[in-house]
Design a protein around this motif. Structure first.
Motif, mmCIF file in Angstrom:
data_model
loop_
_atom_site.group_PDB
_atom_site.id
_atom_site.type_symbol
_atom_site.label_atom_id
_atom_site.label_comp_id
_atom_site.label_asym_id
_atom_site.label_seq_id
_atom_site.Cartn_x
_atom_site.Cartn_y
_atom_site.Cartn_z
ATOM 1 N N LEU A 108 0.818 -1.214 0.000
ATOM 2 C CA LEU A 108 0.000 0.000 0.000
ATOM 3 C C LEU A 108 0.853 1.266 0.000
ATOM 4 C CD1 LEU A 108 -2.943 -0.939 2.409
ATOM 5 C CD2 LEU A 108 -3.052 -0.540 -0.056
ATOM 6 N N ARG A 109 2.011 1.204 0.612
ATOM 7 C CA ARG A 109 2.882 2.396 0.621
ATOM 8 C C ARG A 109 3.264 2.802 -0.805
ATOM 9 N NH1 ARG A 109 6.952 0.542 3.354
ATOM 10 N NH2 ARG A 109 6.179 1.155 5.404
ATOM 11 N N ARG A 110 3.519 1.817 -1.642
ATOM 12 C CA ARG A 110 3.887 2.119 -3.034
ATOM 13 C C ARG A 110 2.712 2.667 -3.836
ATOM 14 N NH1 ARG A 110 7.011 -2.666 -2.258
ATOM 15 N NH2 ARG A 110 5.387 -3.986 -3.156
ATOM 16 N N LEU A 111 1.499 2.373 -3.374
ATOM 17 C CA LEU A 111 0.313 2.834 -4.109
ATOM 18 C C LEU A 111 -0.250 4.142 -3.576
ATOM 19 C CD1 LEU A 111 -1.632 -0.528 -4.619
ATOM 20 C CD2 LEU A 111 -0.039 0.611 -6.182
ATOM 21 N N ARG A 112 0.303 4.652 -2.494
ATOM 22 C CA ARG A 112 -0.233 5.881 -1.891
ATOM 23 C C ARG A 112 -0.356 7.034 -2.879
ATOM 24 N NH1 ARG A 112 2.516 6.691 4.099
ATOM 25 N NH2 ARG A 112 1.508 4.910 5.120
ATOM 26 N N PRO A 113 0.682 7.332 -3.683
ATOM 27 C CA PRO A 113 0.545 8.463 -4.623
ATOM 28 C C PRO A 113 -0.578 8.260 -5.632
ATOM 29 C CG PRO A 113 2.850 7.828 -4.387
ATOM 30 C CD PRO A 113 2.032 6.748 -3.737
ATOM 31 N N VAL A 114 -0.766 7.026 -6.077
ATOM 32 C CA VAL A 114 -1.817 6.740 -7.057
ATOM 33 C C VAL A 114 -3.188 6.951 -6.424
ATOM 34 C CG1 VAL A 114 -2.787 5.021 -8.624
ATOM 35 C CG2 VAL A 114 -0.320 5.054 -8.177
ATOM 36 N N LEU A 115 -3.388 6.418 -5.227
ATOM 37 C CA LEU A 115 -4.674 6.565 -4.542
ATOM 38 C C LEU A 115 -4.958 8.025 -4.208
ATOM 39 C CD1 LEU A 115 -4.469 3.515 -2.091
ATOM 40 C CD2 LEU A 115 -5.702 3.647 -4.274
ATOM 41 N N ALA A 134 -5.936 -11.180 7.449
ATOM 42 C CA ALA A 134 -6.288 -11.458 8.843
ATOM 43 C C ALA A 134 -5.574 -10.494 9.784
ATOM 44 C CB ALA A 134 -5.904 -12.901 9.192
ATOM 45 N N GLY A 135 -6.318 -10.000 10.766
ATOM 46 C CA GLY A 135 -5.719 -9.215 11.835
ATOM 47 C C GLY A 135 -5.501 -7.742 11.554
ATOM 48 N N LEU A 136 -5.651 -7.304 10.303
ATOM 49 C CA LEU A 136 -5.435 -5.892 9.976
ATOM 50 C C LEU A 136 -6.759 -5.146 10.075
ATOM 51 C CD1 LEU A 136 -2.929 -5.975 6.975
ATOM 52 C CD2 LEU A 136 -2.462 -5.731 9.416
ATOM 53 N N THR A 137 -6.850 -4.228 11.021
ATOM 54 C CA THR A 137 -8.086 -3.494 11.259
ATOM 55 C C THR A 137 -8.327 -2.453 10.172
ATOM 56 O OG1 THR A 137 -7.001 -1.802 12.584
ATOM 57 C CG2 THR A 137 -7.788 -3.780 13.745
ATOM 58 N N VAL A 138 -9.547 -1.947 10.146
ATOM 59 C CA VAL A 138 -9.879 -0.855 9.231
ATOM 60 C C VAL A 138 -8.943 0.321 9.452
ATOM 61 C CG1 VAL A 138 -11.605 0.924 8.769
ATOM 62 C CG2 VAL A 138 -12.293 -1.481 8.843
ATOM 63 N N ALA A 139 -8.730 0.697 10.706
ATOM 64 C CA ALA A 139 -7.861 1.842 11.019
ATOM 65 C C ALA A 139 -6.437 1.603 10.533
ATOM 66 C CB ALA A 139 -7.876 2.104 12.523
ATOM 67 N N ALA A 140 -5.932 0.389 10.707
ATOM 68 C CA ALA A 140 -4.574 0.077 10.254
ATOM 69 C C ALA A 140 -4.479 0.144 8.735
ATOM 70 C CB ALA A 140 -4.168 -1.307 10.752
ATOM 71 N N LEU A 141 -5.482 -0.345 8.047
ATOM 72 C CA LEU A 141 -5.479 -0.319 6.579
ATOM 73 C C LEU A 141 -5.531 1.107 6.059
ATOM 74 C CD1 LEU A 141 -7.894 -3.329 6.149
ATOM 75 C CD2 LEU A 141 -5.563 -3.266 5.248
ATOM 76 N N GLN A 142 -6.334 1.961 6.683
ATOM 77 C CA GLN A 142 -6.398 3.360 6.273
ATOM 78 C C GLN A 142 -5.058 4.055 6.502
ATOM 79 O OE1 GLN A 142 -9.864 4.533 8.560
ATOM 80 N NE2 GLN A 142 -11.176 4.474 6.754
ATOM 81 N N ARG A 143 -4.428 3.740 7.623
ATOM 82 C CA ARG A 143 -3.104 4.322 7.892
ATOM 83 C C ARG A 143 -2.103 3.871 6.837
ATOM 84 N NH1 ARG A 143 1.150 2.084 9.837
ATOM 85 N NH2 ARG A 143 0.023 0.283 10.680
ATOM 86 N N MET A 144 -2.100 2.596 6.508
ATOM 87 C CA MET A 144 -1.170 2.074 5.508
ATOM 88 C C MET A 144 -1.410 2.679 4.126
ATOM 89 S SD MET A 144 -1.197 -1.979 6.484
ATOM 90 C CE MET A 144 -0.705 -2.565 8.114
#
Length: 266
Positions: free
Chosen positions: A75-82, A96-106
């Protein structure tokens, strides 16, 4: 509407196969770390094999079939595109185990995020997929994802606080069921059955028992009692399973899977 799959391994590939039955295959974009794997699946389904950046830039629904340990780097590599997109999109994680908040941060923003926990039976339309949505997910985005999952089997919406426990049963439980199925078939072979017949009998028996549990309305204890005749063969087998703590072992397997999921959050 375009659906993208970043990661077409066992789980991502199974879900892509079921999605191809619910939406037009030409509206599916697939990518994978091993490009040849995405190309082979795209050829099988009639979809398009592309790279991660193309999916991030073009797709309305982005299924993230990446292992938890690899999600942040991807996701870090895709940040500029998003960040450069002006249209709406939703991120759908299977990790598994990655919360919504963690995914948004990433991902680098408060984007709409859905967490799903499917299982590999999605590929044959008999899956059990758990789903939860962030507050940013619109009704239209939710419906688009549900439409894509419509050929996968059952979908159960639940709060994020319960999804990890549910996954220990619905997701990890598939492997536990395979161990049981294999053991039943091995027992049949030891008693003289040909391997292929023992495997088919065990698989169909489990399928039928599961369907009865879902549609029959009886508690599984009642189902078991209906099969056990007084002084019969089945109750003898049940006694042997109970003497070896069969139900306790199943409970411990679910608990261990759940605890491992919790550990992945740390």
């Amino acid at each position: 509407m375009l659906y993208g799959f970043i990661g077409t391994g066992n789980m991502g590939g199974a879900l892509a196969r079921s999605c191809a039955k619910a939406v037009k295959p030409e509206n599916l974009l697939l990518s994978n770390r091993t490009r040849e794997k995405a190309q082979a699946l795209a050829k099988e389904l009639g979809a398009q094999a592309v790279d991660n950046e193309t999916i991030a830039a073009r797709c309305d629904v982005l299924f993230l079939g990446v292992k938890p340990q690899g999600m942040e780097n991807m996701l870090r590599r895709l940040r500029p595109v998003l960040a450069g997109r002006t249209d709406s999109f939703v991120l759908v994680s299977m990790a598994a185990g990655l919360t919504v908040a963690a995914l948004q941060r990433m991902a680098g923003g408060s984007y709409p995020v859905m967490r799903i926990m499917p299982n590999t039976a999605c590929a044959v339309g008999e899956g059990m997929t758990l789903l939860t949505c962030s507050d940013e997910v619109t009704q239209a985005q939710r419906q688009a994802v549900l439409s894509a999952l419509s050929a996968s089997g059952l979908v159960e919406e639940m709060s994020e606080s319960l999804i990890d426990a549910g996954s220990a049963v619905a997701g990890c439980g598939g492997a536990f069921a395979c161990l049981f199925l294999e053991g039943l078939a091995d027992g049949g072979v030891l008693c003289g059955l040909p391997r292929d017949k023992a495997q088919r009998m065990a698989a169909q028996m489990l399928l039928g028992a599961a369907k009865l549990a879902l549609e029959g309305g009886e508690h599984t204890g009642q189902m078991k009692d209906a099969i056990c005749s007084p002084a019969g063969t089945t109750i003898a087998g049940v006694r042997k399973l109970e003497s070896m703590a069969f139900r306790s072992a199943a409970m411990e397997a679910v608990i261990a899977a759940y605890e491992r999921t919790e550990a992945l959050k740390k």
